[in-house]
Write an enzyme that holds these catalytic residues in place. Sequence first.
Site, PDB file in Angstrom:
ATOM      1  N   GLY A  20       1.011  -1.165  -0.195  1.00 51.38           N
ATOM      2  CA  GLY A  20      -0.025  -0.103  -0.091  1.00 51.38           C
ATOM      3  C   GLY A  20       0.721   1.217   0.043  1.00 51.38           C
ATOM      4  N   THR A  21       1.975   1.232   0.811  1.00 54.52           N
ATOM      5  CA  THR A  21       2.933   2.360   0.841  1.00 54.52           C
ATOM      6  C   THR A  21       3.423   2.597  -0.377  1.00 54.52           C
ATOM      7  OG1 THR A  21       3.436   1.565   3.143  1.00 54.52           O
ATOM      8  CG2 THR A  21       5.160   3.110   1.685  1.00 54.52           C
TER       9      THR A  21
ATOM     10  N   HIS B 162      -2.695  -7.066   2.886  1.00 55.87           N
ATOM     11  CA  HIS B 162      -2.671  -7.644   4.141  1.00 55.87           C
ATOM     12  C   HIS B 162      -3.718  -7.164   5.058  1.00 55.87           C
ATOM     13  CE1 HIS B 162       0.187  -4.683   6.650  1.00 55.87           C
ATOM     14  NE2 HIS B 162      -0.048  -4.024   5.561  1.00 55.87           N
TER      15      HIS B 162
ATOM     16  N   CYS C   9       1.637   1.501  12.312  1.00 55.72           N
ATOM     17  CA  CYS C   9       2.746   1.699  11.580  1.00 55.72           C
ATOM     18  C   CYS C   9       3.784   2.509  12.055  1.00 55.72           C
ATOM     19  CB  CYS C   9       2.247   2.289  10.037  1.00 55.72           C
ATOM     20  SG  CYS C   9       1.307   1.175   9.335  1.00 55.72           S
TER      21      CYS C   9
HETATM   22  N1  PLP Z   1      -2.281   3.542   4.167  1.00 56.61           N
HETATM   23  C1  PLP Z   1      -2.744   3.394   5.380  1.00 56.61           C
HETATM   24  C2  PLP Z   1      -4.178   4.146   5.770  1.00 56.61           C
HETATM   25  C3  PLP Z   1      -2.580   2.518   6.125  1.00 56.61           C
HETATM   26  O1  PLP Z   1      -3.185   2.070   7.274  1.00 56.61           O
HETATM   27  C4  PLP Z   1      -1.142   1.668   5.885  1.00 56.61           C
HETATM   28  C5  PLP Z   1      -0.815   0.646   6.819  1.00 56.61           C
HETATM   29  O2  PLP Z   1      -1.181   0.477   7.780  1.00 56.61           O
HETATM   30  C6  PLP Z   1      -0.743   1.824   4.489  1.00 56.61           C
HETATM   31  C7  PLP Z   1      -1.131   3.020   3.837  1.00 56.61           C
HETATM   32  C8  PLP Z   1       0.408   0.964   4.078  1.00 56.61           C
HETATM   33  O3  PLP Z   1       0.092   0.095   3.761  1.00 56.61           O
HETATM   34  P1  PLP Z   1       1.325  -1.138   3.524  1.00 56.61           P
HETATM   35  O4  PLP Z   1       1.331  -1.749   4.802  1.00 56.61           O
HETATM   36  O5  PLP Z   1       0.809  -2.179   2.729  1.00 56.61           O
HETATM   37  O6  PLP Z   1       2.427  -0.692   3.064  1.00 56.61           O
END
Ligand code: PLP
Length: 385
Positions: free
Chosen positions: A73-74, A203, A325
């Site tokens: 997601g990042t 995930h 995170c």
């Molecule tokens: N965006 C939001 C709102 C999130 O809560 C998160 C992870 O907690 C992310 C992006 C990042 O996703 P990833 O863990 O797949 O990198």
Amino acid sequence: MSASAIYMDNNGTTALDARVLEVMLPFLVEQHGNATSRHSFGRTARTAIDHAREQVANAVGAHPTQVVFTGSGTEADNMAITGIAAGAGVDAGQIACSVIEHPAVSRPVQALRLRGWKTASITVDGDGKISQDSLARALNTPTSLVSVMLANNETGVIQDVTAIAESAKRHGALIHTDAVQALGKIPVEFQELNVHAMSLSSHKVHGPQGVGALVLDKRVDIQPLIYGGGQEKGLRSGSENVAAIVGFGLACEIASRELEQRSKLMGELRGRLEQGLKSLGAVIFGSAAERLPNTSFFAFPDIEGETLVVALDRKGFAVASGSACSSDSTEPSHVLLAMGIEEDLARGAVRVSLGKDNTLEQIEAFLAALEGELLRLKRLTAIAV
Ligand code: PLP
């Protein structure tokens, strides 16, 4: 190792669904082809990726050609912000994002600022909703991209992204939404949201870690972050993580099929949880706004969130303090500070994020353990004073 047995941190990550693991396994063992290869192994991998692309697209009302697989997601957020900014150019207008964004959005915006782009912040009100005045003020300056998350990872507060997208478009700006936390908890419809780009992560919906997607309006001029062999139509080079993509596809299909029943269950459990929390004296953040059905972000005055999380972990409950995170940071939540919550109260923040496998018995056990720990911690504080 943690003593936690009951998992209540589903906004942090979710357990891999056994059905998802089952479809992934062949691609980790006998079907090990590279999807760019022309032989039968490669073709099998390619067909599996195409199927997963359809599953992800169907889950969010998009066309398969609009789905770009990423490594997280990042990465999808970074690709949207940095890639669209690069496509538009530094003189095309500012990049605006809300003050409550996940660092996966706010940090690339910050990096662009250091590289010469103009940027703007959109504030929120006390309930964690985007301030319309702040949005309008930002859009009074030429803007190339607006990024506002669909649902916040800490409070669960949901934004009216469709209306925000309409304003952005009226001002000639492109609009991105981070829908990572919304997927699998509320309906997420790319067309209805009316955005140009939308980030997803596997995930958070019982898929594997390390795979995500950017859903993209094909008319958007976007530059890749990663160059190489030209996979994902040149937007994300690198041999595809076939097993993870296949798992993500099925996780999305199951999440949309089971959405109604999951959100009903989580909503009922959260209702009982918050009734108990309130009777114990908790302040629940963002509770006046529309929220994800699974998320409760709360604090007890004079009790440190970190201390409570550790105490609850010892009792067998895995919950988070602030944003999971960034749980190595001791700073109070930037989301709560942006909502005008006092720093002391914000330091008490604890997040319970429920999932499809939680039960009413677990909620009752959690509330009983919480009551005991609150009494113990208050007694300790009294002795210290
Ligand atoms: N965006 C939001 C709102 C999130 O809560 C998160 C992870 O907690 C992310 C992006 C990042 O996703 P990833 O863990 O797949 O990198």
